[in-house]
Design an enzyme around this catalytic site. Structure first.
Site, PDB file in Angstrom:
ATOM      1  N   LYS A 173       0.844  -1.190   0.000  1.00 56.88           N
ATOM      2  CA  LYS A 173       0.000   0.000   0.000  1.00 56.88           C
ATOM      3  C   LYS A 173       0.883   1.246   0.000  1.00 56.88           C
ATOM      4  O   LYS A 173       2.040   1.145   0.398  1.00 56.88           O
ATOM      5  CB  LYS A 173      -0.910  -0.009   1.227  1.00 56.88           C
ATOM      6  CG  LYS A 173      -0.185   0.346   2.534  1.00 56.88           C
ATOM      7  CD  LYS A 173      -1.141   0.788   3.577  1.00 56.88           C
ATOM      8  CE  LYS A 173      -0.406   1.309   4.793  1.00 56.88           C
ATOM      9  NZ  LYS A 173       0.065   2.669   4.731  1.00 56.88           N
ATOM     10  N   ASP A 202      -2.274  -5.231   2.918  1.00 55.51           N
ATOM     11  CA  ASP A 202      -2.554  -4.248   3.962  1.00 55.51           C
ATOM     12  C   ASP A 202      -2.213  -4.993   5.252  1.00 55.51           C
ATOM     13  O   ASP A 202      -2.964  -5.870   5.679  1.00 55.51           O
ATOM     14  CB  ASP A 202      -4.027  -3.837   3.946  1.00 55.51           C
ATOM     15  CG  ASP A 202      -4.354  -2.832   5.042  1.00 55.51           C
ATOM     16  OD1 ASP A 202      -3.548  -2.713   5.997  1.00 55.51           O
ATOM     17  OD2 ASP A 202      -5.404  -2.176   4.967  1.00 55.51           O
ATOM     18  N   HIS A 203      -1.080  -4.653   5.829  1.00 59.36           N
ATOM     19  CA  HIS A 203      -0.557  -5.533   6.884  1.00 59.36           C
ATOM     20  C   HIS A 203      -1.481  -5.617   8.100  1.00 59.36           C
ATOM     21  O   HIS A 203      -1.379  -6.535   8.893  1.00 59.36           O
ATOM     22  CB  HIS A 203       0.868  -5.126   7.293  1.00 59.36           C
ATOM     23  CG  HIS A 203       0.934  -3.850   8.066  1.00 59.36           C
ATOM     24  ND1 HIS A 203       1.168  -2.637   7.473  1.00 59.36           N
ATOM     25  CD2 HIS A 203       0.791  -3.607   9.376  1.00 59.36           C
ATOM     26  CE1 HIS A 203       1.157  -1.712   8.394  1.00 59.36           C
ATOM     27  NE2 HIS A 203       0.942  -2.252   9.563  1.00 59.36           N
ATOM     28  N   HIS A 265      -6.260   0.910   6.214  1.00 58.79           N
ATOM     29  CA  HIS A 265      -6.465   0.258   7.508  1.00 58.79           C
ATOM     30  C   HIS A 265      -7.854   0.545   8.091  1.00 58.79           C
ATOM     31  O   HIS A 265      -8.585  -0.357   8.480  1.00 58.79           O
ATOM     32  CB  HIS A 265      -5.443   0.734   8.547  1.00 58.79           C
ATOM     33  CG  HIS A 265      -4.019   0.528   8.144  1.00 58.79           C
ATOM     34  ND1 HIS A 265      -3.617  -0.476   7.316  1.00 58.79           N
ATOM     35  CD2 HIS A 265      -2.890   1.193   8.491  1.00 58.79           C
ATOM     36  CE1 HIS A 265      -2.311  -0.413   7.160  1.00 58.79           C
ATOM     37  NE2 HIS A 265      -1.842   0.590   7.850  1.00 58.79           N
ATOM     38  N   LYS A 361      -1.303  11.295  13.987  1.00 57.43           N
ATOM     39  CA  LYS A 361       0.091  11.218  14.433  1.00 57.43           C
ATOM     40  C   LYS A 361       0.244  12.076  15.687  1.00 57.43           C
ATOM     41  O   LYS A 361      -0.494  13.050  15.870  1.00 57.43           O
ATOM     42  CB  LYS A 361       1.017  11.784  13.351  1.00 57.43           C
ATOM     43  CG  LYS A 361       1.043  10.978  12.070  1.00 57.43           C
ATOM     44  CD  LYS A 361       2.016   9.854  12.210  1.00 57.43           C
ATOM     45  CE  LYS A 361       2.172   9.108  10.898  1.00 57.43           C
ATOM     46  NZ  LYS A 361       2.784   7.792  11.136  1.00 57.43           N
TER      47      LYS A 361
END
Lengths: 510, 293
Positions: A173, A202-203, A265, A361
């Protein structure tokens, strides 16, 4: 009558000695070519994952890896870097016999894939490994490269893809940067590879708890009857990171939080939370149900999407700079590092039930959770004072850092009188099954080697995700945001709180 | 960890002590520790197996949080009484803030109390969870205590290597198979060898000779397995060895890729992960029982 010779495949299928042997999934012989092999991902994630698979005898005996990148390096130097990566980032003890076996099948080719001469070297190396290691022409091409490099590599590699065995292509991705680019990329890739050969990674989907979400919902009879608009008040999904952008300014300035996290995600977590039960656990059945959810999802309008960017602040006691002070970031950057949004899933099960998402973030802590907040009890027969400590039931699915599930329930405080407080019943995943949880990449690489695409994203899923994101960002092109609008170490801009307050709700307390 | 109960205790004492230890294990102001159980693990441990059983348990409790009830029969003790120790063992998993705890109840069944173990175990079982019975040493097939404990267990775990005469015991074990699921740790040890033999297919389709260098139990199980799977008679040649070192079928050596040495604790843990029956094991045992070597 002539005697028909049995094919080797038939012989294998009929092997009575295999019956009852634990069905450990070991892939067929193959070679994995990693493009972008000099990057961080290969050293920190991919090789430690390959080592973990080798450690457990989950790789085929006839196995090889070819690292491909533009960085000049010998095979020996590449092996040394990968060994360091395995020692530093691997989850298992370092065993030289396991490593030597993996390293013996590892090669490095310094090549610019856009150069025809150099890409021939890669093909030749893979062909040589077929001879030397018995990899039988089976290939996995792993594109661990920046998004802009995917299309040129596919155009160069596609016509020369191996024709002897099976071929699979793993694409990291983000897949495109909007709906048009994703469609074009899908078209380019599918002109050389079948959809069944494409593994868009998509991990998050490789994480145990994400998979456990399906088990929790569909293996337990108590949840599904209440998993709907009648009983669920709303859903909150949080992907919070305490880190900044590290050294990814080049990528992050282009992507922002919406393309880095929301498009993949977060929307995958929405799909897994809201999907209908699949008829089986095959790749197509699961992905069909996810696509239906994504197609049914919309955001009610621009004021229901909040973006933010962090300014200076404190995280874990340390003073940290703002986003615009990060190296490589424009001093007047309008890139969002925070997104919160309200979505609706327009179907029978979820109509009018808001799904609130947020990611950012430099938030106070690293946490990924899905919170299913249930409606209040319709008529608690207690005195108002008794209920002060009582909050609605929440089923909280922790995805990271501590994988598990907890349920908030009201309980009587022991003693005289009747006072009710909310108590958390925790089920920590590692608590009941004390085996090391596999890293997401281990699971995903193994699945790809086995040809199982259940945990990978299909073309139509990606396109639906982009369609949703395009709709969310369209209004952003018209106004320039007033950034920064939240301090590092806080839970985002005030507008994100207002997003829920308008509905008489609030973000979960941390 | 505490050893608060010793001589002449009741089951009620054991329960009360467990509750006390659970409370005491939580520091003031800290999140309560969690009791996590996936089963009740009952182990029948005659005196000569005590040390080995305690060693195995050390690694087991961490991997399979459960209520473990260790039964140490002392039928020759002149007094009829129950002695007991209770442990509350807590483990911290890397990266997690909270500890997870499981319980170990050690009970010495003295005198006639050793003849009715089920009545001691029944009140201590964790409700709704499966019961695994690990029987240390040879199985006394005709003894009432075995029958009693089999009656409350979902799965019997044995290690036929612990039996002095596996060739005589396996046919008796075959008689039990209809009533309870059985795991045999020796059978688990043969797994890599069976996988290696399977790679010799189809050349071993008509095999007639099996050669095993290894313990008797493993050799007999491999022998029963090969005959059952091939559906034909095979003869067995065995050379004694402490571990399986060699398996040959019609002169063709079967070499596993890598046999990982496993601790007794790991071997038992693997068996405790199996909840269903193992029809291939049962067929191997039955085939051996139908015509032993």
């Amino acid at each position: 009558m002539p005697c028909r010779r049995r094919s080797p495949v038939t012989e294998l299928a009929e092997n009575p000695l295999l019956k009852g042997l634990r069905a450990r999934r070991t892939p067929e012989p193959c070679a994995v070519a990693i493009f972008g092999a000099s990057g961080d991902l290969t050293q920190r994630k991919l090789f430690p994952a390959l080592y973990a698979l080798a450690f457990r005898n989950l790789l085929p005996e006839q196995f090889a890896v070819v690292g491909v990148a533009r960085t000049p390096m010998s095979t020996e130097e590449f092996r040394e870097r990968m060994r360091e990566g395995v020692q530093e980032h691997g989850r298992d003890e370092f065993r030289s016999d396991v490593w030597e076996e993996l390293a013996a099948g590892t090669r490095y080719v310094c090549a610019d894939l856009v150069d025809e001469q150099e890409d021939r070297e890669v093909i030749e190396c893979l062909n040589e490994l077929d001879e030397a290691r018995g990899t039988a022409g089976n290939r996995v091409y792993y594109l661990a490269v920046p998004p802009s490099a995917i299309e040129p590599i596919v155009l160069q590699l596609g016509p020369k893809r191996a024709s002897g065995g099976w071929t699979r292509l793993i694409v990291e991705k983000p897949f495109g940067h909007d709906l048009d680019s994703a469609r074009r990329l899908n078209e380019v890739i599918r002109s050389y590879f079948e959809e069944s050969e494409i593994f868009r990674i998509d991990h998050y989907l490789g994480k145990e708890t994400v998979q456990n979400m399906l088990v929790l919902r569909f293996a337990n009879g108590i949840f599904e009857p209440i998993w709907n608009r009648q009983f669920v008040d709303h859903v909150q999904i949080t992907v919070a990171e305490s880190l900044g952008i590290e050294d990814r300014a080049g990528f992050y300035e282009q992507a922002g939080a919406i393309r880095d996290i929301v498009q993949n995600h977060l929307l995958q977590l929405v799909a897994l939370t809201a999907m209908e039960p699949p008829i089986d656990f095959s790749a197509e059945s699961v992905r069909n149900e996810k696509v239906k959810v994504l197609r049914a999802t919309h955001t009610p309008g621009p004021k229901h999407v909040v973006r933010g960017q962090y300014g200076p602040g404190h995280v874990e006691g340390e003073e940290v700079g703002g986003y615009r002070e990060e190296q490589g970031v424009e001093p007047d950057s309008a890139t969002e590092t925070y997104v919160a949004a309200k979505l609706f899933v327009d179907n029978w099960r979820w109509a009018d039930t808001p799904f609130y998402l947020r990611t950012g973030k430099r938030l106070p802590r690293r946490e990924t959770t899905i919170a299913i907040q249930f409606k209040r009890a319709p008529h608690p027969p207690f005195e108002v004072d008794s209920e002060e400590g009582l909050r609605p039931n929440v089923l909280l699915i922790h995805i990271q850092p501590d994988e598990g599930v907890s349920l908030a329930v009201g309980a009587k405080v022991p003693g005289q009188g009747l006072t009710i407080r909310t108590v958390h019943m925790d089920f920590l995943y590692g608590g009941s099954f004390r085996v090391g949880l596999p890293e997401a990449y281990e699971r995903l690489i193994l699945d790809c080697l086995l040809g199982d695409a259940t945990l990978f994203t299909r073309a139509d899923e990606v396109e639906e995700q982009w369609a949703l994101v395009d709709a969310m960002v369209a209004p952003w092109k018209r106004d320039r945001p007033h950034f920064p609008n939240y301090a590092a170490g806080t839970w985002g801009p005030p507008a994100a709180d207002e997003l829920l307050h308008r509905d008489g709700r609030s973000w979960r307390r941390h | 960890m505490a050893q608060a109960l010793t001589r002449d205790v009741t089951v009620r004492d054991v329960e009360r002590e467990l509750a006390r230890l659970r409370d005491a294990s939580t520091e003031p102001g800290q999140a309560p520790r969690l009791r996590t159980s996936v089963m009740t693990h009952v182990a029948w441990v005659p005196e000569r197996w005590e040390e080995a059983a305690t060693g195995t348990l050390a690694g087991l409790a961490e991997r399979h949080p459960s209520r473990t009830i260790l039964l140490f029969p002392r039928p020759d003790d002149p007094e009829n009484r129950l002695d007991g120790d209770v442990d509350f063992r807590c483990f911290v998993r890397g990266g997690q803030e909270r500890e997870v705890c499981s319980e170990v109840i050690s009970l010495r069944l003295c005198g006639r109390r050793a003849a009715a173990p089920a009545s001691v175990v029944l009140p201590l079982l964790v409700s709704d969870l499966p019961v695994f019975l690990r029987w240390r040493g040879p199985l006394p097939f005709d003894a009432p205590e075995l029958g009693e404990l089999l009656g409350i267990a979902d799965r019997l775990v044995v290690d036929s290597r612990e039996w002095p005469e596996p060739g005589r015991a396996l046919p008796r074990l075959a008689e039990l198979l209809g009533g309870i699921a059985v795991s045999d740790i020796s059978w688990a040890r043969t797994l890599p060898w069976r996988a290696a033999v399977a790679t010799l297919w189809p050349d071993v389709r008509s095999a007639s000779h099996l050669r095993v260098a290894g313990p008797e139990a493993e050799a007999l199980l491999l022998y029963g397995w090969l005959r059952a799977r091939l559906g034909r008679d095979v003869d067995l040649e065995r050379e004694p060895a402490g571990e399986v070192e060699l398996v040959e079928v019609d002169g063709r050596e079967a070499g596993p890729r890598r046999v990982e040495p496993k601790t007794p604790s790991d071997l038992l843990s693997d068996q405790l992960e199996d909840f269903g029956r193992d029809p291939i094991y049962e067929e191997a045992v039955r085939r051996f029982a139908s015509s032993p070597t």
